[in-house]
Write an enzyme that holds these catalytic residues in place. Structure first.
Site, PDB file in Angstrom:
ATOM      1  N   CYS B  85       8.713   6.996  -0.830  1.00 39.55           N
ATOM      2  CA  CYS B  85       9.517   6.659   0.351  1.00 39.55           C
ATOM      3  C   CYS B  85       9.811   5.160   0.385  1.00 39.55           C
ATOM      4  O   CYS B  85      10.516   4.646  -0.472  1.00 39.55           O
ATOM      5  CB  CYS B  85       8.803   7.141   1.614  1.00 39.55           C
ATOM      6  SG  CYS B  85       9.871   7.156   3.071  1.00 39.55           S
ATOM      7  N   HIS B 202       7.455  12.917   0.516  1.00 40.70           N
ATOM      8  CA  HIS B 202       6.060  12.482   0.641  1.00 40.70           C
ATOM      9  C   HIS B 202       5.101  13.523   0.048  1.00 40.70           C
ATOM     10  O   HIS B 202       4.591  14.371   0.795  1.00 40.70           O
ATOM     11  CB  HIS B 202       5.708  12.298   2.112  1.00 40.70           C
ATOM     12  CG  HIS B 202       6.295  11.075   2.731  1.00 40.70           C
ATOM     13  ND1 HIS B 202       5.696   9.848   2.642  1.00 40.70           N
ATOM     14  CD2 HIS B 202       7.414  10.894   3.455  1.00 40.70           C
ATOM     15  CE1 HIS B 202       6.429   8.950   3.287  1.00 40.70           C
ATOM     16  NE2 HIS B 202       7.485   9.562   3.791  1.00 40.70           N
ATOM     17  N   GLU B 204       2.095  13.159  -0.675  1.00 47.65           N
ATOM     18  CA  GLU B 204       0.739  13.029  -0.095  1.00 47.65           C
ATOM     19  C   GLU B 204       0.609  13.798   1.213  1.00 47.65           C
ATOM     20  O   GLU B 204      -0.497  14.026   1.693  1.00 47.65           O
ATOM     21  CB  GLU B 204       0.396  11.540   0.087  1.00 47.65           C
ATOM     22  CG  GLU B 204       0.962  10.856   1.322  1.00 47.65           C
ATOM     23  CD  GLU B 204       2.448  10.482   1.207  1.00 47.65           C
ATOM     24  OE1 GLU B 204       3.134  10.977   0.283  1.00 47.65           O
ATOM     25  OE2 GLU B 204       2.931   9.703   2.066  1.00 47.65           O
TER      26      GLU B 204
END
Lengths: 784, 236
Positions: B85, B202, B204
């Site tokens: 990002c 994202h 994660e």
């Protein structure tokens, strides 16, 4: 600094929104006439925003205690509740209505910024945000401008700060035209030992100012928030709107939490409403000490600011920190690390006075506790408004029953207050912090509290926590559900029942998610308290809120009052917004609203229609408003005992592992609820997952079809379970005293709904389209 | 494997990256933007957030920070660097990756789940991703529209540097599946050396069933596998 200050005239006193009596009281406290700066200080400290002078007697009726409450309502910036394992949450909701009406983007950003500061001021790490918004109707270009500005403002601040905005509600009603409501909620997490007080303890301790320099922005915003909003005032006050900087807030938050872990801090408070004035005064008042500050040392953004301006500025992202003497270096080290401005501006004294010096002169000398504690209190006159007679007399005789239920359903689904709010929440980062388990779009948001939600610990605390943790023992993760609710139409039509309904709906949403309420925070968005009819609305709705909070063991931990909300056409609907936070015992109890699997059994918990209500649940309903253009009738009755039984029964069933989905019935009634159950699961962009259903209500005794489909009878939940468990769930619910019946089966690609007098069937896709795209269409955005 | 997760003043996905890596059984530590990469770093994550508030352009200021000098040296020696990002924006601003990220075509911030098609499997970031499996991973950005001139795009394609493209649940790269107007639906790319990659989504946030998707872990698993095959590369 050598500027001559204006003489204190009755006119100047009136301009500061102080009555002659209030002014005389100020003179009595001082034993002399106030200086100009002192007049400003009395004005903001005794504004409704800071003193609750019109509502304090009502607020005292809220239940505020429970064994879980660690910091109660009114003690500090936010209440704190124990969630077990030595962990706690701090949360609060606060309004930024008037600034948002004037400058929607900045009004909303600073609303979010202010509430985040209230939370980390308590020593908690802010981990999620929510909001409650009200606007006029979207047919107005001005309303669209306000709506889009507010949403962008909330998004900008929250997204940049890095807090997930996980829940909220938006209603559109003409009464809010020109006076939108922007209520921002924040929740933070901390260990019990990390609770920080906003008290100026320790005579001789230095006082630090941290954060960006003070400018003329937001001068006397608190006083501004405590006046009727008129077109003239809006124009005049544009300069009173503060400007938010989420980047700065993030730095200030991290630096403050890091500083708290050193143990060097004796007390901390944010400079929110009434800036330096309120923070110094309240901190000294809480500790029973005095405070002396030197304005020449305050970092200033504009040249030649007067003491009046510096004291009343509401420049954002500033904190006041009292540091244990001898540990000043730690403050400097940490704030330098984060490249943040700081200044030592004063000292704690034993005089009990707030003393301010500027340019070598003493400009303020006020007994701190007296100004904070002796603020005026008014017991306003309350008279029932005349319009309620017509409301109560309203009957359905002249209202034809639904003739095209499917068309009515589609109109309701596209009605902006009911339609999906994806246009709004898609603009909010709702997943940062990797803890959002249930995203916006179900009854309540659910977040997971993990170890990195906590503020950094002091070495001593870390050692203690480690010594109490068995080797290899995982962090005790927690699951919190939260929701914000209030149907302002109900409150307008019956403030007492509407107040009860707001809390009840919030608690019902929590129950549908598998949660038990921990506590509530309220935001009273009301009109002018000097008008007896409007004060009656406030008083009655507070009575309803308080009673319901008691019934659900959801003590109020704090909140906010926003009065004087009106537009040129009249007052807003009284809107006592309630946010309730609940705890879900285990992750496997987390429940969402959408149907899960083909063949599952659909059960209605609660009575399909309240036959004792002459309006059959249609009073104040969305159906009456949308289909018949009528906003009247006594709203559905809210039986708190029945609601409590429903909630505990539902959570019990969920904890037994029997429930696969649960969705509460609210605006638009059973038909809208069922439609949402079939279509609200969103897998990814442009990828909804539909799950149809066949529902048969023809067993229900003869009544209006509209009451059955679109009535808003309270305390109803649509739940599903496997077909094997259907009878067991119904039996157990009935045993607990909750009416329950199997009403249909999940499956297929259509929603088919049959009553005695009607039957319709629609593809889920056909229902999804108007519901999902309505807001985007109104906002002239291309649909998906 | 030792991950260094950079921490700029307003990084806000740094903890999430650390959380995901640790949950998957590896080591991660935060590295302050004024410091250098610690010795023993096997891979660097440039996390999401708003680095320095992003007041100029996203990532435009972060590239001047001391830690980025050290990341550049690390990358020059072949060290693995993944920008997520805002981290992707930082890497393009720093010149470690080609192209730029500009405002979403509808000018709005988008937080939603998207599907990603993996377009090249021969990198340390993609080698473990199951073939033909669209990854369901969330995005959260206002400036994620990938842009580059024709020559750069041609080069990216020729070298197989496009790693991920927005697609639908069936893996079709369509305009409707493109949330931000990115050219060629590009969600993530790598450098020529295939040791530096960036993506807007994202991963994660998609490493736990509890959070709705575990697809993101394939990207980290790819790095873990690559790490098992070779010792730390470019530790300064």
């Amino acid at each position: 600094m050598s500027m001559t200050e204006p003489a204190i005239t009755p006119d100047l006193v009136a301009k500061h929104n102080l009555t002659p009596e209030e002014y005389q009281h100020a003179v009595k406290i001082l034993g002399r006439n106030p200086t100009y700066t002192e007049l400003g200080i009395f004005s903001v400290m005794w504004s409704e925003h800071c003193s609750y002078k019109n509502t304090r007697p009502l607020l005292k009726t809220f239940p505020t205690r429970s064994p879980r409450i660690l910091v109660g309502a009114g003690e500090e910036n936010a209440g704190i509740i124990d969630i077990g394992h030595g962990l706690a949450v701090a949360f609060k909701i606060e309004s930024h209505n008037h600034p948002s009406a004037v400058e929607p983007f900045q009004g909303a950003t600073t609303g979010v910024g202010g509430i985040i500061r209230d939370i980390f001021t308590m020593g908690a790490r802010p981990v999620c945000a929510a909001n409650s918004l009200r606007f006029g109707e979207l047919s107005s270009a001005e309303v669209r401008r306000l709506f889009s500005g507010v949403v962008q403002g909330i998004a900008h601040y929250g997204n940049c700060f890095g807090i997930p905005t996980v829940a909220g509600e938006v209603y559109f009603d003409r009464s809010y035209e020109g006076n939108p409501l922007v209520n921002a909620f924040c929740l933070g997490v901390l260990r019990h030992e990390q609770i920080t007080r906003g008290a100026a303890h320790g005579v001789g301790n230095p006082v630090f100012y941290v954060g960006p320099a003070t400018g003329r922005d937001g001068l006397a915003g608190a006083a501004f928030a405590s006046q009727d909003l008129t077109e003239a005032s809006a124009e005049q006050q544009r300069g009173a709107v503060q400007v938010g900087d989420p980047f700065m807030e993030k730095l200030v938050c991290e630096a403050c939490l890091e500083l708290l872990a050193t143990g060097a801090v004796a007390g901390m408070q944010d400079m929110g409403a009434a800036g330096l004035t309120c923070s110094t005064c309240e901190m000294a008042a809480r500790a029973g000490t005095g405070i002396e500050i030197e304005l020449d040392k305050v970092p200033q953004r504009a040249p030649g600011m007067s003491s009046y301006e510096i004291m009343l500025s509401e420049s954002q992202e500033r904190m006041l920190v009292v540091v244990h003497k001898g540990r000043e270096e730690e403050v400097k080290r940490i704030f330098d690390k984060w490249d943040l401005p700081w200044a030592e501006i004063g000292v704690i004294t034993d005089t009990g006075h707030m003393v301010v010096r500027h340019g070598g002169r003493q400009v303020v000398n006020i007994p701190a506790r007296k100004i904070a504690d002796e603020s005026p209190v008014y017991h306003r006159e309350a008279v029932e408004p005349a319009y309620l007679q017509a409301v109560r007399a309203f009957r359905l005789d002249g209202v034809p029953d639904t003739v095209q239920p499917l068309e009515d359903l589609k109109r309701l689904l596209a009605w902006p207050s009911i339609a999906s709010k994806n246009w709004v929440y898609r603009q909010y980062d709702h997943q940062v912090r990797a803890g959002t388990v249930v995203l916006p779009g179900s009854d309540a948001a659910v977040i997971r509290i993990k170890e990195d939600c906590l503020p950094v610990m002091s070495a001593e605390l870390a050692a203690r926590v480690e010594s109490q943790t068995a080797p290899g023992q995982a962090f005790p993760e927690k699951y919190l559900a939260l929701t914000v609710d209030c149907n302002g139409t109900y409150v307008y039509l019956d403030p007492y029942e509407g107040g009860k309904a707001a809390v009840t709906e919030a608690c019902r949403n929590l129950a549908c998610s598998g949660a038990i309420p921990l506590g509530a925070t309220d935001n009273l968005n009301m009109a002018n308290p000097h008008k007896p009819e409007l004060f009656w609305q406030i008083r009655e709705s507070v009575r309803g809120l308080a009673e319901a909070c008691r019934a659900f063991d959801a003590p109020v931990t704090g909140g906010n009052c926003s009065l004087y909300n009106q537009n040129p056409n009249g007052p807003i609907d009284p809107t006592p917004t309630v946010a309730v936070v609940g705890l879900i015992e285990k992750p496997e109890h987390i429940t969402t609203q959408w149907f899960k699997d083909e063949g599952d059994t659909i059960i209605l918990l609660g009575e399909a229609v309240d036959l004792g209500d002459p309006l059959l649940g249609l009073g104040g309903s969305a159906w009456l408003q949308v289909v018949h253009g009528l906003k009247t009738g006594a709203p559905p009755r809210c039986d708190l005992e029945a609601a409590r039984t429903l909630h505990t029964t539902l959570v019990g069933l969920i904890q037994s592992g029997l429930i696969k989905s649960a969705h509460d019935c609210s605006e638009g009634g059973l038909a809208v609820t069922l439609a949402e159950c079939t279509m609200s699961r969103m897998e990814a962009r442009g990828t909804p997952r539909f799950m149809g259903a066949t529902v048969d209500l023809s067993e229900w005794p003869e009544t209006r079809t509209s009451a059955l489909l679109f009535g808003e009878t309270q305390s109803r939940v649509v739940a599903t379970c496997t077909s094997r468990d259907g009878c067991k769930v119904v039996e157990r619910a009935r045993l607990m005293g909750v009416p329950a019946q199997i009403i249909g089966k999940v499956g297929g690609e259509r929603l088919t709904l049959k009553t005695r007098g009607s039957e319709f069937s629609a593809s889920v896709d056909e229902l999804h389209h108007p519901w999902w795209n309505s807001l985007a269409k109104h906002m002239n955005q291309p649909g998906e | 494997m030792n991950f260094s997760v950079l921490q700029f003043p307003a990084s806000n996905c740094d903890q999430d990256a650390v959380h995901a890596i640790r949950r998957l059984g590896h080591h991660a530590r935060l590295v302050w933007h004024k410091d250098n990469l610690p010795a023993g770093t096997d891979a660097v994550i440039v996390p999401g957030g708003f680095s320095y508030g992003d007041y100029l352009r996203c990532g435009a200021i972060a590239r001047f920070s001391p830690v980025m000098q050290s990341v550049r040296q690390f990358a020059d020696k072949g060290g693995w660097v993944l920008g997520i990002c805002n981290g992707f924006q930082v890497l393009t601003e720093a010149g470690l990756l080609p192209g730029a990220l500009v405002r979403n075509r509808d000018l709005q911030f988008h937080c939603e789940q998207v599907y990603l098609k993996t377009a090249a499997a021969d990198t340390p970031f993609t080698r473990r991703i199951p073939a033909d499996k669209p990854l369901r991973i969330p995005i959260a950005h206002g400036e994620g529209c990938y842009y580059a001139d024709e020559a750069t795009l041609a080069e990216l394609r020729a070298n197989g540097q496009v790693l991920w493209q927005y697609c639908d649940s069936e893996g079709n790269v369509t305009d409707q599946a493109n949330p931000n107007g990115a050219l060629h639906n590009i969600a993530g790319i790598c450098n020529k050396g295939r040791n530096v990659a960036g993506l807007m989504p994202h991963p994660e946030r998609a490493c736990e069933a509890l959070l709705g998707s575990e697809d993101g872990k394939w990207i980290f698993e790819s790095l873990f596998e690559a790490g098992r095959e070779r010792p730390a590369a470019g530790t300064p």
